[in-house]
Scaffold this active site. Structure first.
Site, PDB file in Angstrom:
ATOM      1  N   GLU A  34       0.847  -1.206   0.000  1.00 37.22           N
ATOM      2  CA  GLU A  34       0.000   0.000   0.000  1.00 37.22           C
ATOM      3  C   GLU A  34       0.875   1.245   0.000  1.00 37.22           C
ATOM      4  O   GLU A  34       1.971   1.225   0.556  1.00 37.22           O
ATOM      5  CB  GLU A  34      -0.840   0.010   1.292  1.00 37.22           C
ATOM      6  CG  GLU A  34      -2.256  -0.520   1.132  1.00 37.22           C
ATOM      7  CD  GLU A  34      -3.239   0.565   0.700  1.00 37.22           C
ATOM      8  OE1 GLU A  34      -2.879   1.405  -0.151  1.00 37.22           O
ATOM      9  OE2 GLU A  34      -4.369   0.558   1.218  1.00 37.22           O
ATOM     10  N   ASP A  35       0.354   2.320  -0.565  1.00 37.96           N
ATOM     11  CA  ASP A  35       1.076   3.591  -0.471  1.00 37.96           C
ATOM     12  C   ASP A  35       0.949   4.165   0.936  1.00 37.96           C
ATOM     13  O   ASP A  35       1.923   4.525   1.569  1.00 37.96           O
ATOM     14  CB  ASP A  35       0.569   4.595  -1.517  1.00 37.96           C
ATOM     15  CG  ASP A  35      -0.956   4.797  -1.486  1.00 37.96           C
ATOM     16  OD1 ASP A  35      -1.655   4.103  -0.726  1.00 37.96           O
ATOM     17  OD2 ASP A  35      -1.448   5.666  -2.236  1.00 37.96           O
ATOM     18  N   ASP A  65      -4.542   5.263   5.857  1.00 34.78           N
ATOM     19  CA  ASP A  65      -5.142   6.453   6.459  1.00 34.78           C
ATOM     20  C   ASP A  65      -6.160   5.978   7.506  1.00 34.78           C
ATOM     21  O   ASP A  65      -5.795   5.708   8.649  1.00 34.78           O
ATOM     22  CB  ASP A  65      -5.773   7.271   5.320  1.00 34.78           C
ATOM     23  CG  ASP A  65      -6.322   8.608   5.769  1.00 34.78           C
ATOM     24  OD1 ASP A  65      -6.105   8.990   6.912  1.00 34.78           O
ATOM     25  OD2 ASP A  65      -6.995   9.269   4.955  1.00 34.78           O
ATOM     26  N   PHE A 118      -2.015  15.775   4.578  1.00 29.37           N
ATOM     27  CA  PHE A 118      -2.171  15.170   3.257  1.00 29.37           C
ATOM     28  C   PHE A 118      -0.833  15.257   2.533  1.00 29.37           C
ATOM     29  O   PHE A 118      -0.199  16.312   2.498  1.00 29.37           O
ATOM     30  CB  PHE A 118      -3.253  15.908   2.449  1.00 29.37           C
ATOM     31  CG  PHE A 118      -3.727  15.106   1.276  1.00 29.37           C
ATOM     32  CD1 PHE A 118      -4.711  14.139   1.426  1.00 29.37           C
ATOM     33  CD2 PHE A 118      -3.161  15.291   0.021  1.00 29.37           C
ATOM     34  CE1 PHE A 118      -5.125  13.373   0.348  1.00 29.37           C
ATOM     35  CE2 PHE A 118      -3.576  14.528  -1.065  1.00 29.37           C
ATOM     36  CZ  PHE A 118      -4.561  13.575  -0.905  1.00 29.37           C
ATOM     37  N   ARG A 174       1.828  12.313  -8.769  1.00 26.12           N
ATOM     38  CA  ARG A 174       2.328  10.971  -8.436  1.00 26.12           C
ATOM     39  C   ARG A 174       3.803  10.820  -8.805  1.00 26.12           C
ATOM     40  O   ARG A 174       4.517  10.032  -8.209  1.00 26.12           O
ATOM     41  CB  ARG A 174       1.548   9.898  -9.207  1.00 26.12           C
ATOM     42  CG  ARG A 174       0.107   9.714  -8.758  1.00 26.12           C
ATOM     43  CD  ARG A 174      -0.449   8.441  -9.383  1.00 26.12           C
ATOM     44  NE  ARG A 174      -1.900   8.384  -9.359  1.00 26.12           N
ATOM     45  CZ  ARG A 174      -2.622   7.980  -8.315  1.00 26.12           C
ATOM     46  NH1 ARG A 174      -2.027   7.609  -7.212  1.00 26.12           N
ATOM     47  NH2 ARG A 174      -3.940   7.942  -8.387  1.00 26.12           N
TER      48      ARG A 174
HETATM   49  P1  IMP Z   1      -7.885   4.530   3.842  1.00 25.52           P
HETATM   50  O1  IMP Z   1      -8.861   3.526   3.314  1.00 25.52           O
HETATM   51  O2  IMP Z   1      -8.571   5.652   4.564  1.00 25.52           O
HETATM   52  O3  IMP Z   1      -6.768   3.932   4.656  1.00 25.52           O
HETATM   53  O4  IMP Z   1      -7.279   5.253   2.595  1.00 25.52           O
HETATM   54  C1  IMP Z   1      -6.305   4.701   1.830  1.00 25.52           C
HETATM   55  C2  IMP Z   1      -6.150   5.416   0.523  1.00 25.52           C
HETATM   56  O5  IMP Z   1      -6.503   6.826   0.585  1.00 25.52           O
HETATM   57  C3  IMP Z   1      -4.693   5.388   0.171  1.00 25.52           C
HETATM   58  O6  IMP Z   1      -4.361   4.188  -0.486  1.00 25.52           O
HETATM   59  C4  IMP Z   1      -4.559   6.615  -0.703  1.00 25.52           C
HETATM   60  O7  IMP Z   1      -4.900   6.305  -2.028  1.00 25.52           O
HETATM   61  C5  IMP Z   1      -5.575   7.596  -0.139  1.00 25.52           C
HETATM   62  N1  IMP Z   1      -4.912   8.540   0.781  1.00 25.52           N
HETATM   63  C6  IMP Z   1      -5.047   8.625   2.113  1.00 25.52           C
HETATM   64  N2  IMP Z   1      -4.277   9.607   2.620  1.00 25.52           N
HETATM   65  C7  IMP Z   1      -3.642  10.174   1.565  1.00 25.52           C
HETATM   66  C8  IMP Z   1      -2.689  11.244   1.455  1.00 25.52           C
HETATM   67  O8  IMP Z   1      -2.241  11.885   2.412  1.00 25.52           O
HETATM   68  N3  IMP Z   1      -2.252  11.499   0.180  1.00 25.52           N
HETATM   69  C9  IMP Z   1      -2.683  10.828  -0.913  1.00 25.52           C
HETATM   70  N4  IMP Z   1      -3.562   9.818  -0.837  1.00 25.52           N
HETATM   71  C10 IMP Z   1      -4.036   9.484   0.395  1.00 25.52           C
END
Ligand code: IMP
Length: 176
Positions: free
Chosen positions: A100-101, A104, A153, A166
């Site tokens: 995963e990148d 969050d 962010f 990106r």
């Molecule tokens: P989660 O389901 O809330 O954990 O969100 C995960 C996805 O939200 C990540 O894989 C990202 O694609 C996007 N995301 C969450 N925070 C950021 C951020 O700070 N920058 C860019 N993308 C984010």
């Protein structure tokens, strides 16, 4: 700035930081999977840049797979995740590493873990470049984390803002 739009940002991790940390993660993963084979599952699209570097730092045999996921609402995490691209490989009996990148809320990860677990992998672990512990709602363990950050962010090194930025070779915090 190479992005299509102007961005007010503050660098968080530069190219050298990332290179060093990715190589440490690669070593840790390689040590843990000694004598085993691995299927690395990159979560599209944010993990692609990180994954490209990480797999080159892993020394055990591996295959690369991708899974595409999308939240219904597009910009914020709703937990209503759907698959846009599925794996092409059968992961039954295999060691799977989700890449995963950023984690969050953890909703995407939680969805993916539940989805892949029922396919019967031998093991299922998670590697994320970034994690925002203060934002986590779902408390799944992330086995390998590049950096923990606060709720800001961030963009670059695969992470986007509405599809842009990106390709930045560093991770930057977006300023208001
Ligand atoms: P989660 O389901 O809330 O954990 O969100 C995960 C996805 O939200 C990540 O894989 C990202 O694609 C996007 N995301 C969450 N925070 C950021 C951020 O700070 N920058 C860019 N993308 C984010």
């Amino acid at each position: 700035m190479t992005g299509r739009k102007e961005l007010n940002y503050k660098p968080l991790f530069n190219e050298q930081d990332l290179k060093k940390r990715v190589s440490e993660l690669g070593k840790e993963i390689s040590d843990q999977y000694q004598g085993e084979e691995l299927i690395c599952v990159g979560v599209l699209k944010g993990s692609v840049v990180f994954m490209a570097d990480l797999v080159r730092a892993i020394t055990v045999p591996l295959q690369m797979e991708f899974i595409g996921v999308k939240s219904y609402d597009g910009t914020s995490s709703t937990g209503h995740v759907q698959i846009t691209t599925d794996l092409t490989a059968d992961i039954k009996g295999k060691n799977v590493l989700i890449i995963e990148d950023i984690v969050d809320t953890g909703m995407t990860l939680d969805y993916l873990i539940n989805l892949l677990k029922v396919r019967g992998p031998k093991s299922l672990r998670i590697c994320a470049l970034l994690s925002k512990p203060d934002a986590h709602i779902m408390k799944n363990d992330v086995d390998y984390v590049g950096y923990e950050i606060s709720k800001e962010f961030v963009v670059g090194y695969g992470l986007d803002l509405d599809g842009d930025f990106r390709q930045l070779p560093y991770v930057a915090q977006v300023m208001e």
